[in-house]
Scaffold this motif. Structure first.
Motif, PDB file in Angstrom:
ATOM      1  N   ALA A  10       2.125  -0.012  -8.478  1.00  0.00           N
ATOM      2  CA  ALA A  10       2.966   1.319  -7.979  1.00  0.00           C
ATOM      3  C   ALA A  10       2.545   2.155  -7.828  1.00  0.00           C
ATOM      4  O   ALA A  10       2.619   3.931  -7.611  1.00  0.00           O
ATOM      5  CB  ALA A  10       4.493   1.547  -9.180  1.00  0.00           C
ATOM      6  N   TRP A  11       1.378   2.708  -9.327  1.00  0.00           N
ATOM      7  CA  TRP A  11       0.557   3.955  -9.236  1.00  0.00           C
ATOM      8  C   TRP A  11      -0.600   3.989  -8.113  1.00  0.00           C
ATOM      9  O   TRP A  11      -0.607   5.199  -8.369  1.00  0.00           O
ATOM     10  CB  TRP A  11       0.018   4.295 -11.336  1.00  0.00           C
ATOM     11  CG  TRP A  11       0.687   4.307 -12.041  1.00  0.00           C
ATOM     12  CD1 TRP A  11       2.329   4.203 -12.877  1.00  0.00           C
ATOM     13  CD2 TRP A  11       1.136   6.297 -12.614  1.00  0.00           C
ATOM     14  NE1 TRP A  11       3.017   5.504 -13.640  1.00  0.00           N
ATOM     15  CE2 TRP A  11       2.385   6.016 -13.250  1.00  0.00           C
ATOM     16  CE3 TRP A  11       0.763   7.588 -11.735  1.00  0.00           C
ATOM     17  CZ2 TRP A  11       2.841   7.197 -13.768  1.00  0.00           C
ATOM     18  CZ3 TRP A  11       1.126   8.864 -12.374  1.00  0.00           C
ATOM     19  CH2 TRP A  11       2.405   8.587 -12.452  1.00  0.00           C
ATOM     20  N   LEU A  12      -0.785   3.563  -8.153  1.00  0.00           N
ATOM     21  CA  LEU A  12      -2.076   3.037  -7.315  1.00  0.00           C
ATOM     22  C   LEU A  12      -0.891   3.131  -5.603  1.00  0.00           C
ATOM     23  O   LEU A  12      -1.741   4.227  -5.234  1.00  0.00           O
ATOM     24  CB  LEU A  12      -2.717   1.765  -7.151  1.00  0.00           C
ATOM     25  CG  LEU A  12      -3.689   1.743  -5.898  1.00  0.00           C
ATOM     26  CD1 LEU A  12      -5.053   2.058  -6.315  1.00  0.00           C
ATOM     27  CD2 LEU A  12      -4.264   0.342  -6.020  1.00  0.00           C
ATOM     28  N   LEU A  13      -0.525   3.317  -5.806  1.00  0.00           N
ATOM     29  CA  LEU A  13       0.243   3.389  -4.555  1.00  0.00           C
ATOM     30  C   LEU A  13       1.072   5.039  -4.737  1.00  0.00           C
ATOM     31  O   LEU A  13       0.566   6.053  -3.645  1.00  0.00           O
ATOM     32  CB  LEU A  13       1.908   2.226  -3.807  1.00  0.00           C
ATOM     33  CG  LEU A  13       1.190   1.335  -3.558  1.00  0.00           C
ATOM     34  CD1 LEU A  13       2.852   0.315  -3.809  1.00  0.00           C
ATOM     35  CD2 LEU A  13       0.651   1.122  -2.702  1.00  0.00           C
ATOM     36  N   LEU A  14       1.402   5.086  -5.490  1.00  0.00           N
ATOM     37  CA  LEU A  14       1.855   6.803  -5.680  1.00  0.00           C
ATOM     38  C   LEU A  14       0.577   7.578  -5.526  1.00  0.00           C
ATOM     39  O   LEU A  14       0.502   8.110  -5.176  1.00  0.00           O
ATOM     40  CB  LEU A  14       2.287   6.718  -7.167  1.00  0.00           C
ATOM     41  CG  LEU A  14       2.564   8.194  -7.362  1.00  0.00           C
ATOM     42  CD1 LEU A  14       4.012   8.763  -6.301  1.00  0.00           C
ATOM     43  CD2 LEU A  14       3.560   8.254  -8.677  1.00  0.00           C
ATOM     44  N   LEU A  15      -0.476   7.552  -5.915  1.00  0.00           N
ATOM     45  CA  LEU A  15      -1.328   7.782  -5.729  1.00  0.00           C
ATOM     46  C   LEU A  15      -2.350   8.153  -3.900  1.00  0.00           C
ATOM     47  O   LEU A  15      -2.561   9.365  -3.928  1.00  0.00           O
ATOM     48  CB  LEU A  15      -2.984   7.500  -6.474  1.00  0.00           C
ATOM     49  CG  LEU A  15      -2.469   7.580  -8.030  1.00  0.00           C
ATOM     50  CD1 LEU A  15      -3.851   7.128  -8.895  1.00  0.00           C
ATOM     51  CD2 LEU A  15      -2.090   9.732  -8.647  1.00  0.00           C
ATOM     52  N   VAL A  16      -2.344   6.992  -3.768  1.00  0.00           N
ATOM     53  CA  VAL A  16      -2.462   7.239  -2.285  1.00  0.00           C
ATOM     54  C   VAL A  16      -1.664   8.026  -1.704  1.00  0.00           C
ATOM     55  O   VAL A  16      -1.654   8.949  -0.846  1.00  0.00           O
ATOM     56  CB  VAL A  16      -2.148   5.488  -1.703  1.00  0.00           C
ATOM     57  CG1 VAL A  16      -2.570   5.493  -0.127  1.00  0.00           C
ATOM     58  CG2 VAL A  16      -3.493   5.014  -2.631  1.00  0.00           C
ATOM     59  N   GLY A  17       0.207   7.897  -1.936  1.00  0.00           N
ATOM     60  CA  GLY A  17       0.502   8.385  -1.428  1.00  0.00           C
ATOM     61  C   GLY A  17       0.946  10.247  -1.497  1.00  0.00           C
ATOM     62  O   GLY A  17       0.756  10.372  -0.437  1.00  0.00           O
ATOM     63  N   ALA A  18       0.101  10.313  -2.611  1.00  0.00           N
ATOM     64  CA  ALA A  18       0.572  11.652  -3.089  1.00  0.00           C
ATOM     65  C   ALA A  18      -0.990  12.507  -2.257  1.00  0.00           C
ATOM     66  O   ALA A  18      -0.959  13.648  -2.231  1.00  0.00           O
ATOM     67  CB  ALA A  18      -0.225  11.674  -4.401  1.00  0.00           C
ATOM     68  N   GLY A  19      -2.360  11.809  -2.431  1.00  0.00           N
ATOM     69  CA  GLY A  19      -3.166  11.918  -1.181  1.00  0.00           C
ATOM     70  C   GLY A  19      -3.296  12.281   0.114  1.00  0.00           C
ATOM     71  O   GLY A  19      -3.347  13.751   0.096  1.00  0.00           O
ATOM     72  N   LEU A  20      -1.900  11.535   0.680  1.00  0.00           N
ATOM     73  CA  LEU A  20      -2.083  11.665   2.014  1.00  0.00           C
ATOM     74  C   LEU A  20      -0.850  12.578   2.479  1.00  0.00           C
ATOM     75  O   LEU A  20      -0.924  13.709   3.510  1.00  0.00           O
ATOM     76  CB  LEU A  20      -1.027  10.143   1.823  1.00  0.00           C
ATOM     77  CG  LEU A  20      -1.892   9.005   2.500  1.00  0.00           C
ATOM     78  CD1 LEU A  20      -1.104   7.981   3.434  1.00  0.00           C
ATOM     79  CD2 LEU A  20      -3.026   9.234   3.981  1.00  0.00           C
TER      80      LEU A  20
END
Length: 265
Positions: A10-20
């Motif tokens: 979840a945190w990995l997806l969150l970080l990728v989403g935040a970057g985008l």
């Protein structure tokens, strides 16, 4: 172990989403945009499609092309749109054949096409998040919302893992509801507000300044400087749903469009 992996994912997806969602792009803008923005573009930067449409309708009002009917609708006040009106203002005037609530005009295809032209230019300049990028961010965020419930249902979560999952959920919600304007776009908007703070108090005898004030600050200027028009036109209200609402948008269709509007922020 399952909970920890789920939380980590979840945190990995969150970080990728935040970057985008938050990455400003290569070109940095300080203060102003490199080109002047029109009031309609500024309205879109402030409040999306709805902000652009509001500014365009106020533009028509200040040009004397549209008037409030006194029943929460607007009508044409002249036989042709004045020269110099923006493309979005002209589109709204064109579809306004009878009295209609301002928001119902936004659902017309011609108005939507003109709005896309406005927002498209902002997206190309990285002042506003593109629809594709926003969709990608939200696809990444959807699984994040399952992290905490999955851990709770599994029954094996540690307090630390559950706290991390809940924190991921909270940040995902924040990223989901952030305005479509990018960090760069918000910086440009803030700079324009500082430079034109006096437009908050512009009057109808200063139509260009007043229109800019509406574009920059929205509702406070509308209610303060255009109170009669706002009250009689229904500009800041929702249209009545149902067959008698006018404008060709019934209750079910209006409910659908309202949901779409809420998602498009």
């Amino acid at each position: 172990m399952i909970v920890e992996v789920s939380t980590g994912a979840a945190w990995l997806l969150l970080l990728v989403g935040a970057g985008l969602r938050l990455w400003p792009g290569r070109q940095r803008v300080r203060g102003r945009s490199y080109r002047p923005l029109s009031p309609v573009e500024i309205g879109a930067l402030r409040d999306g499609d709805r902000g652009a449409a509001q500014v365009a309708l106020v533009e028509l009002h200040l040009l004397g092309a549209v008037a409030a009917s006194g029943s929460g609708t607007v009508r044409r006040a002249v036989n042709s749109v004045p020269r110099g009106a923006s493309a979005l203002a002209r589109a709204q005037y064109t579809v306004l054949h009878a009295k209609a609530h301002p928001r119902l005009l936004q659902g017309k295809e011609k108005v939507q096409a003109a709005t896309r032209e406005v927002t498209g230019s902002l997206e190309r300049e990285r002042l506003r998040l593109s629809g594709g990028r926003l969709a990608a961010v939200r696809v990444l965020l959807l699984p994040v919302f399952t992290a905490a419930p999955a851990g709770a249902i599994g029954g094996h979560e540690t307090p630390a893992a559950l706290a991390l999952a809940l924190a991921a959920d909270a940040l995902a919600v924040l990223l989901w509801v952030l305005p479509r304007s990018t960090r760069r776009g918000r910086g440009v908007l803030d700079a324009l507000r500082r430079e034109n703070a006096d437009t908050r108090h512009a009057t109808e005898q200063q139509p260009d300044r007043l229109l800019l004030g509406v574009a920059l600050f929205g509702e406070p200027v509308l209610r303060g400087q255009l109170a009669a028009f706002v009250r009689d036109s229904g500009l800041l209200t929702r249209p009545k749903a149902g067959p008698g609402a006018g404008g060709g948008l019934g209750g079910e269709a209006y409910a659908t469009k309202t949901w779409i509007d809420a998602m498009d922020t």
